[in-house]
Design a protein around this motif. Structure first.
Motif, PDB file in Angstrom:
ATOM      1  N   GLN B 212      33.167  53.937  43.263  1.00 47.10           N
ATOM      2  CA  GLN B 212      34.182  53.504  42.306  1.00 47.10           C
ATOM      3  C   GLN B 212      34.584  52.092  42.679  1.00 47.10           C
ATOM      4  O   GLN B 212      34.951  51.849  43.828  1.00 47.10           O
ATOM      5  CB  GLN B 212      35.427  54.384  42.389  1.00 47.10           C
ATOM      6  CG  GLN B 212      35.162  55.863  42.212  1.00 47.10           C
ATOM      7  CD  GLN B 212      36.447  56.673  42.435  1.00 47.10           C
ATOM      8  OE1 GLN B 212      37.431  56.173  42.951  1.00 47.10           O
ATOM      9  NE2 GLN B 212      36.405  57.922  42.021  1.00 47.10           N
ATOM     10  N   ALA B 213      34.511  51.193  41.706  1.00 45.17           N
ATOM     11  CA  ALA B 213      34.949  49.816  41.969  1.00 45.17           C
ATOM     12  C   ALA B 213      36.056  49.459  40.994  1.00 45.17           C
ATOM     13  O   ALA B 213      35.907  49.615  39.777  1.00 45.17           O
ATOM     14  CB  ALA B 213      33.768  48.860  41.814  1.00 45.17           C
ATOM     15  N   PHE B 214      37.171  49.005  41.549  1.00 41.84           N
ATOM     16  CA  PHE B 214      38.316  48.600  40.730  1.00 41.84           C
ATOM     17  C   PHE B 214      38.571  47.116  40.976  1.00 41.84           C
ATOM     18  O   PHE B 214      38.484  46.641  42.105  1.00 41.84           O
ATOM     19  CB  PHE B 214      39.573  49.384  41.113  1.00 41.84           C
ATOM     20  CG  PHE B 214      39.439  50.870  40.917  1.00 41.84           C
ATOM     21  CD1 PHE B 214      39.761  51.456  39.700  1.00 41.84           C
ATOM     22  CD2 PHE B 214      38.975  51.690  41.950  1.00 41.84           C
ATOM     23  CE1 PHE B 214      39.641  52.827  39.517  1.00 41.84           C
ATOM     24  CE2 PHE B 214      38.841  53.054  41.770  1.00 41.84           C
ATOM     25  CZ  PHE B 214      39.173  53.630  40.549  1.00 41.84           C
ATOM     26  N   ARG B 215      38.911  46.419  39.908  1.00 35.60           N
ATOM     27  CA  ARG B 215      39.265  45.012  40.038  1.00 35.60           C
ATOM     28  C   ARG B 215      40.531  44.793  39.214  1.00 35.60           C
ATOM     29  O   ARG B 215      40.562  45.084  38.011  1.00 35.60           O
ATOM     30  CB  ARG B 215      38.119  44.152  39.507  1.00 35.60           C
ATOM     31  CG  ARG B 215      38.289  42.695  39.784  1.00 35.60           C
ATOM     32  CD  ARG B 215      37.168  41.886  39.135  1.00 35.60           C
ATOM     33  NE  ARG B 215      37.565  40.497  39.115  1.00 35.60           N
ATOM     34  CZ  ARG B 215      37.380  39.663  40.133  1.00 35.60           C
ATOM     35  NH1 ARG B 215      36.762  40.077  41.205  1.00 35.60           N
ATOM     36  NH2 ARG B 215      37.807  38.411  40.056  1.00 35.60           N
ATOM     37  N   VAL B 216      41.581  44.312  39.896  1.00 35.82           N
ATOM     38  CA  VAL B 216      42.885  44.234  39.238  1.00 35.82           C
ATOM     39  C   VAL B 216      43.346  42.785  39.179  1.00 35.82           C
ATOM     40  O   VAL B 216      43.399  42.093  40.198  1.00 35.82           O
ATOM     41  CB  VAL B 216      43.935  45.091  40.001  1.00 35.82           C
ATOM     42  CG1 VAL B 216      45.218  45.190  39.192  1.00 35.82           C
ATOM     43  CG2 VAL B 216      43.380  46.474  40.297  1.00 35.82           C
ATOM     44  N   ASP B 217      43.704  42.344  37.961  1.00 35.44           N
ATOM     45  CA  ASP B 217      44.162  40.972  37.773  1.00 35.44           C
ATOM     46  C   ASP B 217      45.661  40.853  38.018  1.00 35.44           C
ATOM     47  O   ASP B 217      46.334  41.822  38.322  1.00 35.44           O
ATOM     48  CB  ASP B 217      43.826  40.498  36.348  1.00 35.44           C
ATOM     49  CG  ASP B 217      42.337  40.192  36.199  1.00 35.44           C
ATOM     50  OD1 ASP B 217      41.670  40.033  37.240  1.00 35.44           O
ATOM     51  OD2 ASP B 217      41.848  40.145  35.057  1.00 35.44           O
ATOM     52  N   ARG B 218      46.168  39.668  37.748  1.00 36.38           N
ATOM     53  CA  ARG B 218      47.547  39.286  38.040  1.00 36.38           C
ATOM     54  C   ARG B 218      48.563  40.328  37.558  1.00 36.38           C
ATOM     55  O   ARG B 218      48.578  40.695  36.383  1.00 36.38           O
ATOM     56  CB  ARG B 218      47.823  37.947  37.352  1.00 36.38           C
ATOM     57  CG  ARG B 218      49.013  37.174  37.883  1.00 36.38           C
ATOM     58  CD  ARG B 218      49.037  35.809  37.235  1.00 36.38           C
ATOM     59  NE  ARG B 218      49.172  35.912  35.773  1.00 36.38           N
ATOM     60  CZ  ARG B 218      50.331  35.997  35.142  1.00 36.38           C
ATOM     61  NH1 ARG B 218      51.450  35.988  35.833  1.00 36.38           N
ATOM     62  NH2 ARG B 218      50.365  36.091  33.831  1.00 36.38           N
ATOM     63  N   LEU B 219      49.359  40.812  38.504  1.00 34.64           N
ATOM     64  CA  LEU B 219      50.450  41.751  38.226  1.00 34.64           C
ATOM     65  C   LEU B 219      49.996  43.053  37.553  1.00 34.64           C
ATOM     66  O   LEU B 219      50.801  43.799  37.003  1.00 34.64           O
ATOM     67  CB  LEU B 219      51.556  41.074  37.400  1.00 34.64           C
ATOM     68  CG  LEU B 219      52.275  39.947  38.165  1.00 34.64           C
ATOM     69  CD1 LEU B 219      53.126  39.088  37.214  1.00 34.64           C
ATOM     70  CD2 LEU B 219      53.146  40.511  39.282  1.00 34.64           C
TER      71      LEU B 219
END
Lengths: 272, 410
Positions: B212-219
């Protein structure tokens, strides 16, 4: 009908191969309060743990019967079911398990109805001055020392044992909580004929909880027994005065006693 | 898609099979794997059979997706979600499908990532456009019922800026001896919120190697929740990259091993921007001769100042033959951070058990209360009540089996 008495006869016990208790004899009848007092290292806590069957404590001889039931052959939970209660000096925090489920499961195991447990707990909480929002929270978790003591008295009130062993519940600094807990226990001796074995270092517990008999434990033996006046004598003369130099533990270096803040006489109450 | 597959296929001969010398595969059972045993499915089997499922506990759902043996067999999108502009379906159907593939995972992590790209028949996309916040969950059923098969499901989630969604994946299999290699890629936009769960109840012979790969942007925020219960060997690698300032990741797992199964977790809390926060709590119990592995890395990159990162792994060992390994790691390349990690492997707490017994509770019941209590705080982090319910039921079943086992042995 068996004779109603918690009878300890010739009880000897060891921990890690070291004999701590030597031939203890005590008889506690319903409604009576017995105080077992002794200096640090005299075997007080061992006595309470042996009675409840804590792992690691080995009985080498003697017997303990509760209204005729042989306790030493029973696992801990069956001793509780038979009517024995142990209030701990440092009540264990049990994450994720609520007071309500403890009392419910205890009732279930004893074959009692589990209905109305919550009402009983709320009533007991009011009686002991314990915030009832704690009832559904994990047992003792994040409670102050004083709240834990109230909680122990509350559980005792809800479980209605026949005999309660109090293991140094007067340690700690919350005087109000101690007074509330002692008062609840005293009331149980009057209302429910609870027999009490109060193990304590200090005499302040006995200001609320009036002992019928006082026993002085030293080096694992009952050294002296007497009426409430014995506690007063201990207060005035200290353990050295009552037991003599030879009665105090030799295995505890005085340095440790100093560090613990007890001064020369381990009986000195740090709150006094 | 064909291009992606071809590229991956061409790379395959150069990619080595992982081995336990690599830290991320240490203590794994990778050396037992014989890839020749499994056949990638060339086409979908048994299209006509409806997959049985009971999703009533989820109540209203924004969408239901059923992936069987790697193929997308069903998509039901509710009208409200469709009107809001949500898209669920094969990535090949999307105009910008190619942009989503690899958005959270541009280079496959290992051989199995390449295999998934090369042989994955139909990546499924769940796209929530900017500004759309969906109340009802998307439920993805990932079923494997082909025997001796190598199965490569791939789910791609895009949560747009200011968008929010809950996605629950249910991984199940029949009693087949197959290898399932699921890949999840999820990106969360600025101020977006993804709540994600995987409930893994594979059959006793299945192997699963999940990434599982998660990528989270600003806030933005991602919450992940894993319930791992089944399978013979199930390894889950989680990469949570906090890529934008102030991004937040909350990673939670509950697992329970029985018999001789192995449950294996590898986590990466990757702080790649300033003011990011991650909080990981993985809790598990191992019974019988089961094993669990947890290894986790908190990585704080030079630019990730004012990072807060916590990692906790707790294991309860319920039998003397069970085994749990916990390896926390920190790699901090900047100052001004608050990081902590804690890990424990221990039997049921003796003092707690004695306390309950001393209140008249039989030993078995006391242990049960303690175990239920042990999982209580992680259960509270589940993204949907149906997931909590599943966890509680699974725990109750296992504790009943445990009790029955004890009664059998005099």
């Amino acid at each position: 009908m068996n004779e109603r008495v918690l009878r300890i006869e010739g009880l000897s016990a060891r921990v890690d191969e070291i004999e701590i208790l030597h031939r203890i004899d005590l008889e506690i009848r319903p409604g009576e309060v017995h105080a077992v007092m002794g200096p640090n290292g005299s075997g007080k806590s061992t006595l309470s743990h042996v009675l409840m069957g804590r792992p690691g404590y080995e009985v080498t001889e003697g017997s303990v019967t509760l209204d005729g039931i042989d306790l030493l052959n029973l696992p801990t939970w069956e001793r509780a079911r038979a009517g024995l209660f142990l209030a701990l000096q440092h009540p264990t925090e049990v994450p994720g398990v609520s007071l309500e489920s403890v009392v419910t499961e205890s009732a279930r195991a004893a074959g009692r109805s589990t209905e109305g447990v919550n009402e009983v707990l709320v009533a007991e909480a009011t009686r002991i001055g314990f915030d009832d929002r704690f009832l559904s929270r994990p047992v003792n978790v994040d409670l102050s020392g004083g709240e834990k003591k109230r909680n122990e008295a509350l559980m005792m009130g809800a479980l209605r044992p026949k005999y309660a062993v109090l293991d140094e519940i007067d340690s700690g600094l919350d005087v109000d909580a101690l007074a509330a807990a002692s008062r609840r226990i005293q009331e149980a001796t009057d209302e429910d004929d609870l027999g009490v074995l109060a193990i304590t270092h200090f005499s302040r517990l006995l200001e609320v909880l009036e002992p019928d008999q006082v026993h002085v434990l030293a080096r694992g033996r009952i050294h002296t027994s007497g009426g409430p006046e014995l506690a007063e004598r201990l207060e005035a003369e200290g353990y050295v005065g009552v037991l003599g130099e030879t009665g105090t533990p030799v295995d505890l270096p005085t340095g440790i006693i100093h560090q613990a803040g007890f001064g020369d006489d381990p009986f000195v109450d740090p709150l006094a | 898609m064909a291009q992606v597959r071809r590229t991956a296929l061409n790379r395959l001969p150069d990619v080595e099979t992982p081995n336990t010398d690599e830290e991320v595969w240490r203590y794994s059972r990778i050396s037992e794997l014989n890839l020749d045993r499994y056949t990638p499915l060339k086409r979908q089997r048994a299209v006509d059979t409806v997959v049985e499922r009971d999703l009533a506990a989820f109540g209203p759902m924004s969408a239901v997706v059923v992936i069987r043996n790697g193929w997308l067999v069903e998509v039901t999108l509710n009208a409200e979600a469709a009107d809001a502009g949500m898209t669920v379906g094969p990535i090949a159907d999307l105009d910008d499908g190619a942009d989503h593939l690899g958005a959270a995972l541009d280079v496959p992590a290992d051989l199995f990532g390449y295999l998934n790209r090369a042989f994955g028949p139909e990546p499924v996309a769940v796209i929530v456009p900017d500004g759309i916040r969906l109340e009802d969950p998307v439920v993805v059923v990932v079923l494997t019922d082909a025997d001796d098969a190598a199965v490569f499901p791939r789910v791609i989630i895009r949560v747009g800026d200011d968008a929010a969604v809950t996605v629950v994946e249910l991984h199940t299999s029949t009693e087949v001896g197959s290898l399932v290699v699921p890949v999840l890629e999820a990106t969360v936009g600025s101020h977006g919120y993804l709540r994600h769960a995987v409930v893994q109840e594979m059959g006793p012979r299945a192997w699963q190697l999940a990434h599982q790969a998660f990528r989270v942007d600003r806030l933005g925020t991602v919450e992940t929740f894993a319930v791992a219960l089944g399978g013979d060997y199930v390894r889950t690698r989680v990469d949570c990259c906090l890529a934008g300032r102030g991004a937040e990741g909350r990673l939670t797992a509950a697992y329970y091993g029985e018999d001789d199964q192995t449950l294996d977790f590898r986590t990466f809390q990757d702080h790649a921007a300033s003011d990011t926060t991650s909080e990981l709590i993985f809790k598990g119990a191992v019974d019988g001769s089961s094993r669990s592995v947890y290894s986790g890395l908190i990585r704080v990159r030079p630019e990730a100042v004012r990072t807060r990162a916590h990692q906790t792994n707790r294991n309860v060992k319920l039998s003397s033959n069970a085994w749990a390994k916990s390896v926390p790691n920190l790699e901090i390349e900047t100052d001004d951070v608050v990081c902590s990690h804690a890990s424990t492997v221990s039997p049921v707490d003796e003092d707690q058990r004695f306390f309950l017994e001393s209140r008249g509770i039989p030993t078995g019941v006391a242990e049960r209360l303690l175990l239920e209590g042990f999982f209580e705080d992680v259960a509270a982090a589940a993204p949907h009540p149906a997931v909590v319910e599943t966890l509680r039921e699974a725990l109750a079943e296992r504790l009943d089996r445990r009790k029955a086992g004890e009664e059998d042995t005099p």
